[in-house]
Design a protein around this motif. Structure first.
Motif, PDB file in Angstrom:
ATOM      1  N   PHE A   1      56.046   2.618 -13.924  1.00  0.00           N
ATOM      2  CA  PHE A   1      55.366   3.764 -13.786  1.00  0.00           C
ATOM      3  C   PHE A   1      55.066   4.279 -12.319  1.00  0.00           C
ATOM      4  CE2 PHE A   1      53.542   3.492 -18.399  1.00  0.00           C
ATOM      5  CZ  PHE A   1      54.859   3.917 -18.760  1.00  0.00           C
ATOM      6  N   LEU A   2      54.676   3.452 -11.463  1.00  0.00           N
ATOM      7  CA  LEU A   2      54.599   3.427 -10.149  1.00  0.00           C
ATOM      8  C   LEU A   2      55.761   4.063  -9.504  1.00  0.00           C
ATOM      9  CD1 LEU A   2      51.623   0.957  -9.387  1.00  0.00           C
ATOM     10  CD2 LEU A   2      51.419   3.571  -9.690  1.00  0.00           C
ATOM     11  N   ALA A   3      56.869   3.115  -9.997  1.00  0.00           N
ATOM     12  CA  ALA A   3      57.929   3.519  -9.171  1.00  0.00           C
ATOM     13  C   ALA A   3      58.317   4.675  -9.421  1.00  0.00           C
ATOM     14  CB  ALA A   3      59.108   2.354  -9.918  1.00  0.00           C
ATOM     15  N   LEU A   4      58.071   5.489 -10.331  1.00  0.00           N
ATOM     16  CA  LEU A   4      58.387   7.070 -10.462  1.00  0.00           C
ATOM     17  C   LEU A   4      57.967   7.819  -9.142  1.00  0.00           C
ATOM     18  CD1 LEU A   4      57.656   7.855 -14.218  1.00  0.00           C
ATOM     19  CD2 LEU A   4      59.650   7.736 -13.158  1.00  0.00           C
ATOM     20  N   GLY A   5      56.455   7.371  -8.608  1.00  0.00           N
ATOM     21  CA  GLY A   5      55.995   7.980  -7.616  1.00  0.00           C
ATOM     22  C   GLY A   5      56.533   7.339  -6.347  1.00  0.00           C
ATOM     23  N   LYS A   6      57.088   6.229  -6.410  1.00  0.00           N
ATOM     24  CA  LYS A   6      57.652   5.533  -5.034  1.00  0.00           C
ATOM     25  C   LYS A   6      59.002   6.157  -4.969  1.00  0.00           C
ATOM     26  CE  LYS A   6      55.379   1.181  -5.049  1.00  0.00           C
ATOM     27  NZ  LYS A   6      54.865   1.438  -3.733  1.00  0.00           N
ATOM     28  N   ALA A   7      59.734   6.825  -6.054  1.00  0.00           N
ATOM     29  CA  ALA A   7      60.978   7.307  -5.987  1.00  0.00           C
ATOM     30  C   ALA A   7      61.037   8.535  -5.036  1.00  0.00           C
ATOM     31  CB  ALA A   7      61.640   7.332  -7.272  1.00  0.00           C
TER      32      ALA A   7
END
Length: 375
Positions: free
Chosen positions: A174-180
């Motif tokens: 889920f945090l990877a969505l923000g990091k993208a």
């Protein structure tokens, strides 16, 4: 009953696959034609939407994404669109300005709600279902972000794509969505349970909560710990002068009472509280509980995220992907048989057999001791 109809519904999953894949592709191509990708150098969204049509655990873990967005954009409006299956968790998510929940089959209403809001930025947290992708593609949002999950054929329409990884805990996905979108994006699950008065806190500090029931569906048999084991565990804890309460949803109240009558009759310090508290109320209670022991379900995630000493009992579910996330947790697996093979939640092999009986009570007691809950 609505929860049962949505969770573990084979017909809906097949419909999502066979109809959803071509619809996700068609709506994705339509979005690319009508709203070509554009990402301003100094993107400052004023309205943000998070789609979360999964289970309660998904929404609780997605609070980490909410936390990161709130810290980055303190003045932006953040909304969550959820399914009926996880709407009970909405009051616990800190930093949200608005929310709406829908039956998973009411795709038109989801799209209509999103289009009316005209979001600047939309995150789709759906890992495998095509419903989230279709809603995202037709949402009219200025910028959309979603997962590319191997073999799920759903990411054609997103403006920015994050790889969904099977070797990460779902919180990190889920945090990877923000990091993208922002490489330095960070967030932590952040819940807002109700306060509990001091008198109740004193009682709770001597109370262990047990959650027996996995989410309904055909795979529940692979996640269910034997009732005799729960009874033996409760009896041992009661002998330690601890109060033992069995939790459950309103629909599980009857069978929880039957379990108490069958295995724990006459033991006043072992009782059922199934159906008596909302998920939000349980959040406040778990903050002060001696410990929580649960099969892999939303209750387990709630307890762990709030810092309660939490023991997660896993069979088919992979604890590396879906284990309890928190400062005081232990994950346990059966000693024999095939286990920890679920990634997205439905990959049951044809030869799968229930094996939770090979997870002994002694393992749970050792885990409680490790967490300091037996002192």
């Amino acid at each position: 009953m609505a929860l049962t109809r949505e969770r573990g519904n084979t017909f809906l999953r097949r419909l999502d696959f066979y109809a959803g894949i071509p619809l996700a592709y068609a709506t994705g191509m339509l979005r690319r034609v009508r709203l070509p990708k554009k990402f301003p150098a100094h993107f400052n969204p004023q309205s943000i939407c998070i789609l979360c049509f999964g289970a309660i655990g998904d929404l609780l873990l997605a609070s980490g994404l909410v936390d990161g967005l709130r810290k980055r954009f303190p003045d932006a409006r953040i909304d969550i669109l959820s399914s009926k299956a996880n709407e009970a968790a909405l009051p616990l998510i800190r930093g949200v300005d608005g929310s709406a929940s829908f039956a998973i089959t009411n795709v038109a209403a989801m799209i209509g709600h999103a289009r009316a809001a005209r979001y600047d930025l939309l995150f789709d947290t759906s890992q495998w279902s095509r419903v989230g992708a279709i809603v995202s593609n037709l949402s009219g949002a200025a910028l959309t972000v979603g997962f590319n999950t191997a073999g799920q054929h759903r990411s054609w329409g997103y403006d920015i794509v994050a790889l969904h990884r099977g070797d990460w805990h779902e919180l990190n996905n889920f945090l990877a969505l923000g990091k993208a979108v922002w490489g330095d994006f960070e967030g932590q699950p952040c819940l807002c349970p109700p306060l509990v008065d001091e008198a109740a806190q004193t009682v709770l500090q001597k109370t262990v909560f047990c959650h027996m029931w996995p989410a309904p569906g055909r795979g529940s048999i692979f996640k269910t710990w034997p009732e005799e084991y729960w009874a033996a565990l409760a009896a041992t804890l009661a002998e330690k002068d601890l109060r033992v309460c069995f939790t459950g949803a309103p629909g599980e109240a009857g069978r929880t009472e039957e379990f108490i009558k069958k295995f724990c009759a006459g033991k006043g310090n072992i009782c059922s509280v199934a159906g008596r508290y909302s998920l939000q109320d349980l959040g406040g209670i778990f903050c002060h509980a001696r410990a929580v022991i649960s099969v892999n379900t939303g209750i387990m995630h709630l307890a762990a995220l709030l810092g309660a000493p939490t023991v997660g009992l896993h069979g088919a579910t992979n604890p590396r992907r879906w284990g309890p996330y928190g400062p005081r947790t232990v994950s346990l697996l059966p000693h024999a048989g095939r286990n920890a093979y679920l990634d997205l939640g439905f990959e049951y092999p044809p030869d799968a057999k229930p094996n939770m009986h090979s997870l002994p009570v002694e393992d749970v007691l050792k885990a409680l001791s490790l967490l300091g809950a037996m002192a």
